[in-house]
Design a protein around this motif. Structure first.
Motif, PDB file in Angstrom:
ATOM      1  N   PHE A  79       0.814  -1.217   0.000  1.00 32.17           N
ATOM      2  CA  PHE A  79       0.000   0.000   0.000  1.00 32.17           C
ATOM      3  C   PHE A  79       0.852   1.273   0.000  1.00 32.17           C
ATOM      4  O   PHE A  79       0.410   2.299  -0.515  1.00 32.17           O
ATOM      5  CB  PHE A  79      -0.939   0.003   1.212  1.00 32.17           C
ATOM      6  CG  PHE A  79      -2.061  -0.976   1.083  1.00 32.17           C
ATOM      7  CD1 PHE A  79      -3.184  -0.680   0.344  1.00 32.17           C
ATOM      8  CD2 PHE A  79      -1.979  -2.215   1.697  1.00 32.17           C
ATOM      9  CE1 PHE A  79      -4.218  -1.604   0.204  1.00 32.17           C
ATOM     10  CE2 PHE A  79      -3.003  -3.142   1.568  1.00 32.17           C
ATOM     11  CZ  PHE A  79      -4.125  -2.833   0.812  1.00 32.17           C
ATOM     12  N   ALA A  92      -0.829   3.860   4.958  1.00 26.79           N
ATOM     13  CA  ALA A  92      -0.463   2.512   4.513  1.00 26.79           C
ATOM     14  C   ALA A  92      -0.266   1.587   5.710  1.00 26.79           C
ATOM     15  O   ALA A  92      -0.596   0.396   5.653  1.00 26.79           O
ATOM     16  CB  ALA A  92       0.810   2.565   3.670  1.00 26.79           C
ATOM     17  N   THR A  95      -3.842   0.651   6.946  1.00 25.48           N
ATOM     18  CA  THR A  95      -4.512  -0.245   5.994  1.00 25.48           C
ATOM     19  C   THR A  95      -3.825  -1.601   5.943  1.00 25.48           C
ATOM     20  O   THR A  95      -4.488  -2.649   5.980  1.00 25.48           O
ATOM     21  CB  THR A  95      -4.515   0.377   4.585  1.00 25.48           C
ATOM     22  OG1 THR A  95      -5.140   1.653   4.634  1.00 25.48           O
ATOM     23  CG2 THR A  95      -5.269  -0.515   3.603  1.00 25.48           C
ATOM     24  N   GLY A  96      -2.486  -1.590   5.875  1.00 28.37           N
ATOM     25  CA  GLY A  96      -1.751  -2.849   5.832  1.00 28.37           C
ATOM     26  C   GLY A  96      -1.948  -3.661   7.094  1.00 28.37           C
ATOM     27  O   GLY A  96      -2.103  -4.879   7.034  1.00 28.37           O
TER      28      GLY A  96
END
Length: 199
Positions: A79, A92, A95-96
């Motif tokens: 991401f 990121a 989200t990751g």
């Protein structure tokens, strides 16, 4: 000015909800520790706990932990792109880590990789990617990317291959044929009850 403060507050709330230490949230958001402690209490109903962050030497100390961290870091880089090796990408990271937890939930039954990394441990790995203390490598035999500590003895070992070898050894041991009862009894010098006696 108000919009920027609002954005920082929303980011702090998202990080605290995910369990990030208020000391890290202060560094990321720029909000005062007193404000963050109040937010933590409102969200979790308790005061934030003090404590030190783990080291990457601990997080990458075994093949299982290394494979665990590699799964998270691979999603984080997917991401954030190559730029995550220069600076931490908070969006990121969130989200990751969310997708990483979803992946780990599917592995919980087998306990393949052990307990999942929390957001603080994920941040430590993300931080050390930017300093070169954590490196991306690719295994030549299996072509799977993984992370390793720059100064670790495990830096040249693929954790996935190591776990495969360990798993194969356990499976072979579990699948080993058992000795027949008569043969086992004979080796121990015990009489076989089914054998015929001669007078």
């Amino acid at each position: 000015m108000r919009l920027r403060h609002h954005a920082r507050t929303q980011l702090a709330i998202a990080l605290i909800r995910r369990g990030m230490r208020t000391s890290l949230v202060a560094r990321i958001s720029g909000l005062r520790p007193a404000v963050l402690r109040e937010l933590h209490y409102e969200i979790h109903g308790c005061k934030p706990l003090p404590g030190q962050l783990p080291s990457t030497a601990t997080l990458l100390g075994t093949a299982r932990r290394q494979a665990n961290a590699s799964l998270f870091t691979g999603l984080y880089r997917a991401f954030g792109g190559a730029a995550v090796q220069r600076c931490i990408d908070i969006e990121a990271l969130l989200t990751g880590h969310r997708l990483y937890l979803e992946q780990m939930a599917g592995l919980t039954g087998s306990d393949t990789l052990g307990p999942p990394l929390d957001i603080n441990q994920g941040w430590v790995i993300a931080r050390d990617l930017t300093t070169g203390l954590v490196l991306f490598r690719t295994c030549e035999p299996c072509a799977i990317p993984y992370v390793a500590g720059a100064f670790s003895r495990r830096s040249v070992d693929c954790p996935i291959c190591a776990l495969k070898v360990s798993r194969t050894g356990r499976d072979r041991k579990d699948d080993a044929p058992t000795e027949p009862l008569a043969s086992s009894a004979a080796k121990q010098g015990k009489p076989n009850r089914d054998a015929k006696t001669h007078s």
